[in-house]
Design an enzyme around this catalytic site. Structure first.
Site, short mmCIF file in Angstrom:
data_model
loop_
_atom_site.label_atom_id
_atom_site.label_comp_id
_atom_site.label_asym_id
_atom_site.label_seq_id
_atom_site.Cartn_x
_atom_site.Cartn_y
_atom_site.Cartn_z
N HIS A 176 -10.09 2.48 -1.44
CA HIS A 176 -10.33 2.16 -0.03
C HIS A 176 -11.14 0.86 -0.02
CE1 HIS A 176 -10.28 4.28 4.09
NE2 HIS A 176 -9.06 4.14 3.64
N HIS B 254 0.83 -1.21 0.00
CA HIS B 254 0.00 0.00 0.00
C HIS B 254 0.86 1.26 0.00
CE1 HIS B 254 -3.98 1.72 0.43
NE2 HIS B 254 -3.53 2.54 1.35
N GLU C 203 -7.91 7.08 -5.64
CA GLU C 203 -7.28 6.18 -4.67
C GLU C 203 -8.31 5.17 -4.17
OE1 GLU C 203 -3.74 7.41 -2.13
OE2 GLU C 203 -5.46 7.75 -0.83
#
Length: 723
Positions: free
Chosen positions: A93, A47, A91
């Site tokens: 999640h 990550h 991005e």
């Protein structure tokens, strides 16, 4: 407090492989402390380190005359003229949103907004690309409700319009949903703020909300596969507060007007650890932190917890020392914490002190720029199985199979929960093509889209990667925008499996080729790997977020068809049904090769449409569902019927690329045909809008009947009517 003993089990629980731990021992010459182990774990996971993908990401085109800042910062920065820039990033999640959908999705929005305003930009738009499992899967409806509520709750309260995105369903996401959040903001092009620290002895300042235990280990969790212990991971999901984030935005932008900021970084994955290390590493400096000064909302927090907490709404800044009083006053006015928690140092050290004890003393550069990097073995994806002979199906029945599926039904249930108009500059809301937001106080506008067809990428990663970029390019040109740049969010399975690594490599090669050919560079992005549950990976999903510029809103193409308008297709139709939406939805099979993308044709046809946009009422790109679905969607939005001349399934539902459907008057159609002939652009009349029926060849159904199916199928398939 006694720290745990370092054991093989503890090392493995931190996601570190034995050879990586051996490398740590070689770097520091001793056994790490518990806090140091946590820091290495956070910084060396996928990550934060991109250790499996970095080699291939370097091959992507990231520059151009319009690019002010490419990958490596919090977000990409692109010039839009008049001294202004658009700042944007996408991005993921994913893992947090599966464990705790509302908070996981909400904090995904919060994190991407911080990436944008950390650079000095005021957010003006958000989008979300969402992938869920089968509608009938027992968790899917729960995830859809939670994720959509979380996105809406955070974005609406913060005050940013949500202008687009995607929602898809496929069995490969049953145990691993994807939540890819995009945000864009506006800044002065000469007032961009970066994260590299500079100057020795400069104060390191903690800004925003207090630190708690939420999200401890979140970055490590986001770099692992799921198994049956997933519910135990709930404490690793962060909790968001959009009101605090709004205050943080205003305080940061106010501070940025005072010439106080040397560098600034938001606290996202791995919290204080990652933000401090990145600032120091980019500036070639060390960082010393004294954790006793960190604002805490919980008692007895350890150094390990404070360093790895992913509590939201926090920033780290290197401040000009003489500006401390002025900066502190701004943050106190906004009722936010402001605390000097350390300083920059000349040595290459990451020094952590807590309770007068040194809890970590590590070479800082080894945590970031010198982190492990792998050249993982990969195998090319074999050619897809050939298309079987398809059973006969009537055109309207084929259309119903698409619009009756949640993948292609009207998504109003989703975006009606989002504030799409806050800020009063939204020109085009979600629903038909790219979202468009006016640059406040001007005649300029920015267009936003997110695109990928995972079926294509699985069948042919290279062509699927090209197609994701090409579709983003088409969605922007279809509304009259000049495509400027992209952000990529690469969602894949376990890169330690050569066949999965092969998908990633193939997709990146295709993305890179398309971006180069279309002058559409990648300026920011994110990689999310290990999207697997019990060893089963997701469809490879390299989401592309595209941004385009409409220099004058008079050039916007965003109307609807009028009664009697002709329907014309720009681009060549061959009738490619391999991996098409029709074959997947009507027949339940995924077979054949992905459509191949002719990038020369993409560019030529897109530029032709932009040059002649004034002649058309509306344009839409042809992708999922081909001509038939696109014509129905335009007609339904206008409350009109549509008649297409062909009844041939491949002509109606084929997914050949580099194509647009346009509607225009008879008079304008004649001019368009003449211009297309002169430019060598294929253009074909395919039908006409009007009436109250949808007809393909001789097969017809009332628009009202089809519209009812289209506007109810999403809710019905997920039992959301009462939600």
């Amino acid at each position: 407090m006694n720290e745990p003993q370092i054991t093989e089990e503890l090392i493995a629980a931190h996601g570190l492989k034995p050879d990586e731990y051996q490398r740590i021992l070689e770097i520091i010459g001793r056994e790490p402390s518990f806090t140091e182990l946590g820091i290495f774990s956070a910084m060396w996971n996928e990550h934060c380190s991109y250790k499996s993908s970095k080699k291939w990401l370097r091959t992507l085109p990231t520059t151009g005359p319009q690019v002010i800042c490419g990958p490596g910062e919090n977000a990409g920065v692109v010039d839009i003229g008049d001294g202004q820039a658009v700042v944007f990033k996408m991005e993921s999640h994913n893992h947090p949103s599966y464990i705790e959908p509302h908070q996981g999705a909400a904090t995904g929005v919060g994190g991407i907004l911080r990436d944008v305003f950390t650079m000095g930009a005021r957010p003006i738009a958000a989008m979300d690309a969402l992938s869920f499992g089968r509608p009938e899967h027992p968790k899917t409806a729960h995830l859809v409700k939670g994720v959509v509520e979380g996105i809406g709750a955070y974005g609406n309260a913060f005050g940013v319009p949500n202008v687009g995105g995607e929602v898809r369903f496929h069995r490969s996401y049953d145990g691993n949903c994807l939540v890819n959040a995009f945000a864009a903001g506006l800044a002065d092009s000469d007032k961009i703020f970066y994260s590299a620290a500079s100057g020795v002895g400069m104060p390191v300042v903690y800004l925003g909300a207090k630190t708690g235990r939420d999200g401890v280990g979140g970055a490590t969790m986001a770099s692992a596969e799921f198994d049956d212990t997933i519910e135990e991971k709930r404490p690793t999901v962060q909790v968001g507060d959009p009101f605090t984030e709004k205050c943080l935005l205003e305080a940061c932008l106010e501070l940025m007007q005072t010439d106080s900021v040397i560098s600034i970084q938001d606290m996202g994955a791995a919290g204080l650890t990652c933000s401090a290390v990145e600032m120091g590493d980019k500036g070639g400096l060390g960082i010393k932190l004294v954790l006793d000064a960190v604002p805490q909302r919980e008692t007895n927090m350890t150094a390990y917890e404070m360093m790895l907490s992913e509590s939201q709404e926090r920033m780290l800044m290197v401040l000009k020392p003489e500006k401390e009083a002025e900066a502190r006053a701004i943050f106190e006015k906004w009722d936010l914490d402001f605390a000097i928690v350390g300083e920059t140092i000349a040595e290459d050290r990451f020094l952590i002190v807590h309770g007068n004890e040194v809890k970590a003393d590590l070479p800082l550069s080894k945590l970031s720029s010198s982190a492990p990097e792998y050249d993982r073995p990969w195998t090319p994806t074999p050619a897809a199985a050939e298309m079987p002979a398809l059973p006969a199906i009537a055109p309207i029945a084929a259309l119903k199979s698409l619009i009756g599926s949640p993948n292609h039904a009207h998504k109003g249930w989703v975006w009606e929960q989002y504030d799409t108009q806050v800020g009063a500059d939204t020109v085009r809301r979600p629903g038909l093509g790219a979202g468009v937001v006016r640059v406040h106080g001007t005649q300029k506008a920015l267009a936003f889209t997110s695109d990928v067809t995972p079926r294509y990428v699985k069948a042919n990663p290279y062509e699927g990667g090209k197609q994701a970029v090409a579709e983003a390019y088409r969605n922007l040109t279809a509304c009259g925008a000049l495509p400027l740049a992209t952000t990529d969010n690469l969602n894949f399975g376990n890169p330690e499996k050569p066949e999965i690594m092969g998908q990633l490599v193939g997709a990146i090669k295709g993305i890179g080729e398309a971006c180069a050919a279309l002058d559409f560079p990648i300026v920011s992005g994110n990689v999310s790997l290990y999207n697997e549950t019990d060893g089963k990976g997701i469809l490879p999903t390299p989401t592309i977020g595209g941004v385009g510029l409409i220099a004058d809103l008079d050039d916007l193409i965003a109307g609807l068809p009028a009664e009697g308008d002709l329907a014309l297709v720009i681009g060549e139709t061959r009738g490619h049904l391999g991996q098409s939406a029709l074959v997947a939805e009507a027949f339940g099979i995924e077979a054949g090769d992905a459509p191949h993308v002719d990038l020369t044709a993409e560019r030529r046809n897109g530029e032709f449409l932009r040059a002649h946009g004034k002649l058309v009422s509306v344009a839409t790109d042809l992708s999922d569902g081909g001509l038939a679905l696109a014509a129905f969607e335009l007609a339904e939005a206008a409350g009109l019927g549509v008649t297409l001349d062909s009844a041939e399934i491949a002509q109606l539902f084929g997914e050949d690329q580099a194509r647009y459907l346009v509607a225009c008057s008879e008079e304008n159609a004649a001019q368009l045909v003449e211009a297309a002939q002169a430019a060598g652009v294929p253009l074909a009349r395919v039908g006409r809008f009007g009436g109250e029926a949808v007809a393909f060849g001789g097969d017809a159904a009332p628009l009202a009947e089809l519209s009812q199916l289209y506007r109810s199928a999403f809710e019905k398939s997920l039992n959301l009517e009462l939600a």
